[in-house]
Structure formats: structure tokens, C-alpha cells
Design a protein around this motif. Structure first.
Motif, short mmCIF file in Angstrom:
data_model
loop_
_atom_site.label_atom_id
_atom_site.label_comp_id
_atom_site.label_asym_id
_atom_site.label_seq_id
_atom_site.Cartn_x
_atom_site.Cartn_y
_atom_site.Cartn_z
N LEU A 19 0.83 -1.20 0.00
CA LEU A 19 0.00 0.00 0.00
C LEU A 19 0.86 1.25 0.00
O LEU A 19 0.64 2.18 -0.80
CB LEU A 19 -0.92 -0.01 1.23
CG LEU A 19 -1.70 1.28 1.50
CD1 LEU A 19 -2.65 1.61 0.36
CD2 LEU A 19 -2.45 1.18 2.83
N LEU A 20 1.87 1.30 0.87
CA LEU A 20 2.73 2.48 0.94
C LEU A 20 3.67 2.57 -0.27
O LEU A 20 4.00 3.67 -0.71
CB LEU A 20 3.54 2.45 2.24
CG LEU A 20 2.70 2.55 3.53
CD1 LEU A 20 3.60 2.62 4.75
CD2 LEU A 20 1.79 3.77 3.49
N LYS A 68 1.57 4.07 -2.98
CA LYS A 68 1.40 5.51 -2.76
C LYS A 68 2.69 6.27 -3.07
O LYS A 68 2.65 7.37 -3.64
CB LYS A 68 0.98 5.77 -1.31
CG LYS A 68 0.55 7.20 -1.03
CD LYS A 68 -0.67 7.59 -1.86
CE LYS A 68 -1.13 9.00 -1.54
NZ LYS A 68 -2.30 9.42 -2.38
N LEU A 89 2.94 6.68 -6.79
CA LEU A 89 2.00 7.70 -7.27
C LEU A 89 2.55 9.10 -7.01
O LEU A 89 2.40 10.01 -7.84
CB LEU A 89 0.64 7.52 -6.60
CG LEU A 89 -0.14 6.26 -7.00
CD1 LEU A 89 -1.37 6.07 -6.10
CD2 LEU A 89 -0.55 6.32 -8.46
N VAL A 90 3.17 9.29 -5.85
CA VAL A 90 3.77 10.60 -5.55
C VAL A 90 4.94 10.88 -6.49
O VAL A 90 5.11 12.00 -6.99
CB VAL A 90 4.23 10.65 -4.07
CG1 VAL A 90 5.03 11.93 -3.80
CG2 VAL A 90 3.02 10.59 -3.14
N HIS A 136 -4.41 7.98 -8.88
CA HIS A 136 -3.76 9.23 -8.47
C HIS A 136 -4.68 10.11 -7.64
O HIS A 136 -4.21 10.95 -6.86
CB HIS A 136 -3.34 10.01 -9.72
CG HIS A 136 -4.48 10.51 -10.53
ND1 HIS A 136 -5.25 9.67 -11.30
CD2 HIS A 136 -5.02 11.76 -10.68
CE1 HIS A 136 -6.21 10.36 -11.91
NE2 HIS A 136 -6.08 11.63 -11.54
N LYS A 142 -6.93 9.06 -5.38
CA LYS A 142 -7.43 8.38 -4.18
C LYS A 142 -6.60 8.74 -2.95
O LYS A 142 -5.38 8.90 -3.03
CB LYS A 142 -7.41 6.86 -4.39
CG LYS A 142 -8.36 6.38 -5.49
CD LYS A 142 -8.36 4.88 -5.59
CE LYS A 142 -9.31 4.41 -6.68
NZ LYS A 142 -10.71 4.69 -6.35
N THR A 143 -7.29 8.84 -1.82
CA THR A 143 -6.60 9.01 -0.55
C THR A 143 -5.99 7.66 -0.16
O THR A 143 -6.29 6.62 -0.79
CB THR A 143 -7.58 9.46 0.54
OG1 THR A 143 -8.57 8.44 0.74
CG2 THR A 143 -8.26 10.77 0.14
N LEU A 144 -5.19 7.66 0.89
CA LEU A 144 -4.57 6.40 1.31
C LEU A 144 -5.61 5.36 1.73
O LEU A 144 -5.49 4.20 1.32
CB LEU A 144 -3.57 6.67 2.44
CG LEU A 144 -2.55 5.55 2.71
CD1 LEU A 144 -1.73 5.25 1.46
CD2 LEU A 144 -1.63 5.93 3.87
N LEU A 157 -7.18 4.07 -1.44
CA LEU A 157 -6.25 3.21 -2.16
C LEU A 157 -6.17 1.83 -1.51
O LEU A 157 -6.12 0.81 -2.20
CB LEU A 157 -4.86 3.86 -2.20
CG LEU A 157 -3.80 3.19 -3.09
CD1 LEU A 157 -4.24 3.19 -4.55
CD2 LEU A 157 -2.46 3.91 -2.93
N LEU A 169 5.59 11.45 2.30
CA LEU A 169 4.32 11.27 1.66
C LEU A 169 3.41 12.48 1.90
O LEU A 169 2.63 12.88 1.05
CB LEU A 169 3.62 10.01 2.19
CG LEU A 169 4.10 8.66 1.65
CD1 LEU A 169 3.42 7.52 2.39
CD2 LEU A 169 3.82 8.56 0.15
N ALA A 172 3.18 14.96 -1.38
CA ALA A 172 1.92 14.61 -2.06
C ALA A 172 1.15 15.85 -2.49
O ALA A 172 1.22 16.88 -1.85
CB ALA A 172 1.07 13.75 -1.14
#
Length: 470
Positions: free
Chosen positions: A299-300, A303, A306-307, A353, A355-357, A360, A466, A470
């Protein structure tokens, strides 16, 4: 029954531009009553297995193809009597049953499996792409081995020629029979549905001193006895298993070959201390906002990628060969490679891109569970822009991933495990992993690829970035 009371359900285009699908399983038989939305069969396309619902009420009149047949989109696969015709269909079948063993034109293959319980209808499109229909050779229902044997014996005993269909055998078996001078019409099949195997051909050679002569033809000139087949020709089924390449596995193989020999791949590596990321994963598992959601390192990592793409948007692009243009995408459909019994599939999270964490995490959980259950739709595997493949779950350090077709980058994540690491001037055990980024060198140069990989690594070393990046 009038023709107007019979509806023909055609193989729909369950994806975008797919031309054919293989019928994996029938859930109904002739005479069964069906209702609008009921699942009648499962088919496999080049992308996924999909269940097809019938779009009207009625009684099944005929299944046009047996299981295992590949059918072109737009071809009718099942006939259903509807309206007044449906009421007449069942009594007609009971009043005039077909005698056992009688040949019937276009007879449906028998379905012995029980209909599954509790299956929910799956919405799929009924639109059929307009195209000319070219059908592959049918794997039609074959006579049982006993009937074939009796027919052959009757002919050999001088009771006149027997009309038979072309014997069922795979191309390698036909070639073997031709090389050994064996007439396949005289071979008793032992394979499923009357298919002639290599063993059947060899048995025919051993039992017959000379090739059998077809009635009504002139005797062939004497030829030397065929030599014993070379060991390489025969396959020991006890030592080998042969798996037909089709469906998802076939499409994946073609896509990988096309990608590997079309896009010039470059792969870069970086080893990262992800100790802080692993601590953050444990903290998020206790966070009420993530209750019931799947929280793991992937998950991280997703993310972080994506960042990195937001900071380096040119990495999220594709190469248009026809127009000779680079197409930069202003959205990210994040693909996640998943290994399934049908082969490797890459469903993607649409607009990842935005979505919040927690969003996601929810999308990742749905993607994984759907893939494991074999319910991934073709639409979920189309339109990806960048991919993550987690080879670390198999215990390996990393790999050199091949680009998913139409994408410019793919990130491979290796196993996360404790290693000695210099931290604050001292050697300490830290959680470490290796990342590998492959990219299409036609549109991503070394500088851009290195920046993206470095950004992902920096975020995983210091996950607080992040928030700031972000």
C-alpha cells in the motif's frame, strides 16, 4: 413452436475488441427453465474468465457448442424458447425423447455437472462487435470408443462401408499416423470424447502387420515395413504433462513477447532501508480510519510511486507507433500484477492518483480478492498506465520486469528482510528491500527513470515525505 418463439443468444464482446472466447462450463441443459439475468455459462477470453447471463426468460432448447469450444464473438451459442414457445418446449421434449445413441444433427454436448448454487449474476455487455465470423474447427461431440470400435469391426468384417466422421486427433498425432502409415479410421480411440492418442496409434502399429486397407480402393504397392518410432516421437505421459496454451496464458505470452521485442527495456536498481515504512504499516493497522482495510507494505509502495509520478509526470506515458507520438497521461491507472491459476493478470486501479490512502487501501483489497476468486473482468485489465509487481512475496530479492503492453514503466518490489545496514554511523539490523524499475527507453531516458526510482526510495526511507510531497 414457431421460429419467432426461439431466441438465439450470441457470444457477446465481453471486453473491448475481443474476437473470440472459449466455453469453459455450461450451467444449463436443454429443457431447463431460465430467467432474465441467470448465469448460463462461463467463458474464458484472452483476458479473463467471465460468466454470461441470459437476457430473457424461457426454456433452453439447444446448446450449440460443447464445453472446450472456442467461439467467435457474434456466433449464437444457445437457443431459448420464449413466450408461448417456452410453454411448448418442455412437453415436446418429454413426448418425443431421442432414442439413446441415435445421431442427431447439431446435438448439444451432454452436461453432467450440477448447476452451482448461490452464484450471483455478473453484468456484462451484450453488444456484439460487427465483424465477419470465421469459426475455428469444432471440437464436436465424438462417438464413444465402443461405438467407434464396433463400426470399424463391422467394416473390416465385410458388412459394407460405414459412414463415419473424420477421426478426432490432434495435429501431432495425425502426423505420427501418417509417418507410420496408419489409417486413423481404423484406430480405436481411447482419449476423452473419442480422441485418438499417440498410444492408440502405436497400438495399431503393433497389432497390425500391415497398414489396413480402406474398402473400395486399390491395394497400395508393397512398401518396406516402417521402422520402429524413435524415442523422441513418443511422449511418456507418466513423465511429462502437456498443458494447452490458451486463454489468459496465451494472451500473456503474446503480450510479453511483443513488449520485450518492441520496447527497448532498461532496468535500474536501488536497495532501500524501509524500516520506518514497516513501522508506519503497523501504526496504520491500529488507525480507526483503516479498520477493516488491507494495510501492508505494498500500500505504501503504491502511494510512493504515485507521488513520484506526480513529481515526474513524463514517466506516465505511452508510445504511439502509428502516429509517432509520445502520449503523456494525466491520470494514473495503477496496475498490480497478480499470479492466478489461469496465468499472470494485471488488473488496474482506475484513477489511483486521485485516491486518498484509505481509498487506495480499499481498492487494493478489492483488486486482490477479486483476482483470487477468478472474477476479474476484462475491463479491469484494460487502460493501465504503470504497473507494480511484488516478487518479494515469493522470497526473491528482485527481478528485471517486462513492461506491460502499452505502458512505459513497471516497478518490481523484492523481499523485505533484516540485513546489516549502516544507520547513524553504526552497523545495525534494518529492514531492507531492493527495487527495480524497468522503463521504455524510447520515451524515458536515464535521468527521468533515475529520478522516479530515487523518489520512490526516498519516500520509503522517510515515509513522512508522503505528506510533504503529495
Amino acid at each position: 413452436m414457431t421460429d419467432s418463439a426461439v431466441r438465439e443468444f450470441k457470444m457477446p464482446d465481453v471486453g473491448e475488441g475481443l474476437t473470440e472466447a472459449e466455453i469453459l462450463k455450461w450451467y444449463v441443459q436443454p429443457g431447463d427453465t431460465v430467467t432474465d439475468g441467470q448465469i448460463v455459462c462461463e467463458v474464458e477470453t484472452a483476458k479473463a474468465a467471465v460468466e454470461l447471463p441470459i437476457p430473457y426468460d424461457g426454456v433452453v432448447r439447444e446448446l450449440h457448442f460443447p464445453e472446450g469450444t472456442t467461439v467467435d464473438v457474434g456466433t449464437s451459442i444457445i437457443a431459448v424458447a420464449v413466450g408461448d414457445g417456452a410453454a411448448a418446449a418442455a412437453p415436446a421434449q418429454e413426448a418425443a425423447p431421442e432414442p439413446a445413441g441415435a445421431p442427431v444433427a447439431n446435438a448439444p454436448a451432454p452436461v453432467e455437472e450440477e448447476k452451482p448454487q448461490g452464484r450471483q449474476p455478473v453484468l456484462v455487455g451484450y453488444g456484439v462487435a460487427t465483424s465477419s465470423t470465421r469459426r475455428r474447427p469444432r471440437k464436436g461431440p465424438a462417438a464413444p470408443a465402443q461405438e467407434a470400435s464396433a463400426a470399424i469391426q463391422a467394416e473390416m468384417n465385410g458388412h459394407g462401408p460405414v459412414t463415419r466422421e473424420r477421426p478426432l486427433a490432434k495435429p501431432p498425432v495425425r502426423k505420427l499416423a501418417k509417418d507410420l502409415g496408419v489409417d486413423l479410421t481404423t484406430v480405436v480411440p481411447s482419449g476423452p470424447d473419442g480422441v485418438i492418442t499417440r498410444e492408440d496409434v502405436h497400438a495399431a502399429v503393433a497389432s497390425a502387420p500391415a497398414p489396413a486397407q480402406v474398402p473400395g480402393t486399390a491395394p497400395a504397392a508393397p512398401t518396406p515395413a516402417p521402422a520402429a518410432p524413435a524415442p523422441a516421437v513418443s511422449y511418456d505421459t507418466a513423465r511429462e504433462t502437456r498443458i494447452p496454451v490458451k486463454g489468459v496464458r496465451k494472451a500473456t505470452a503474446a503480450a510479453m513477447v511483443g513488449s520485450a521485442f518492441t520496447a527497448p527495456h532498461v532496468t535500474e536498481f536501488v536497495t532501500v532501508d524501509v524500516t520506518r515504512t514497516m513501522k508506519l504499516v503497523e501504526e496504520l493497522k491500529q488507525d480507526k480510519e483503516f479498520t477493516g482495510l488491507r494495510v501492508n507494505p505494498l500500500l505504501l509502495i503504491a502511494k510512493a510511486l504515485l507521488v513520484a509520478i506526480r513529481r515526474n509526470p513524463d514517466i506516465n506515458a505511452s508510445w504511439d507507433e502509428a502516429a509517432q507520438e509520445i502520449v503523456v497521461k494525466h491520470y494514473v491507472n495503477l496496475g498490480i500484477a497478480a499470479a492466478t491459476p489461469r496465468g499472470l493478470i494485471v488488473p488496474n486501479i482506475k484513477d489511483a492518483h486521485a485516491k486518498t490512502l484509505p481509498q487506495l487501501a480499499e481498492s487494493l483489497g478489492e483488486l486482490v480478492s477479486t483476482a483470487r476468486e477468478g472474477r476479474t473482468s476484462p475491463a479491469a485489465m484494460q487502460g493501465g498506465t504503470v504497473t507494480i509487481t511484488n516478487v518479494g512475496v515469493f522470497g526473491v530479492d528482485t527481478g528485471t520486469p517486462i513492461l506491460n503492453s502499452g505502458e512505459s514503466a513497471i516497478l518490481a518490489v523484492g523481499a523485505i528482510k533484516p540485513q546489516p545496514w549502516v544507520h547513524k554511523g553504526k552497523v545495525k539490523p534494518r529492514q531492507v528491500t531492493t527495487l527495480a524499475l524497468s522503463f521504455d527507453h524510447r520515451l524515458v531516458d536515464g535521468e527521468l527513470g533515475s529520478k522516479v526510482l530515487a523518489d520512490v526510495a526516498a519516500i520509503l526511507e522517510q515515509p513522512k515525505r508522503l505528506i510533504s510531497w503529495a
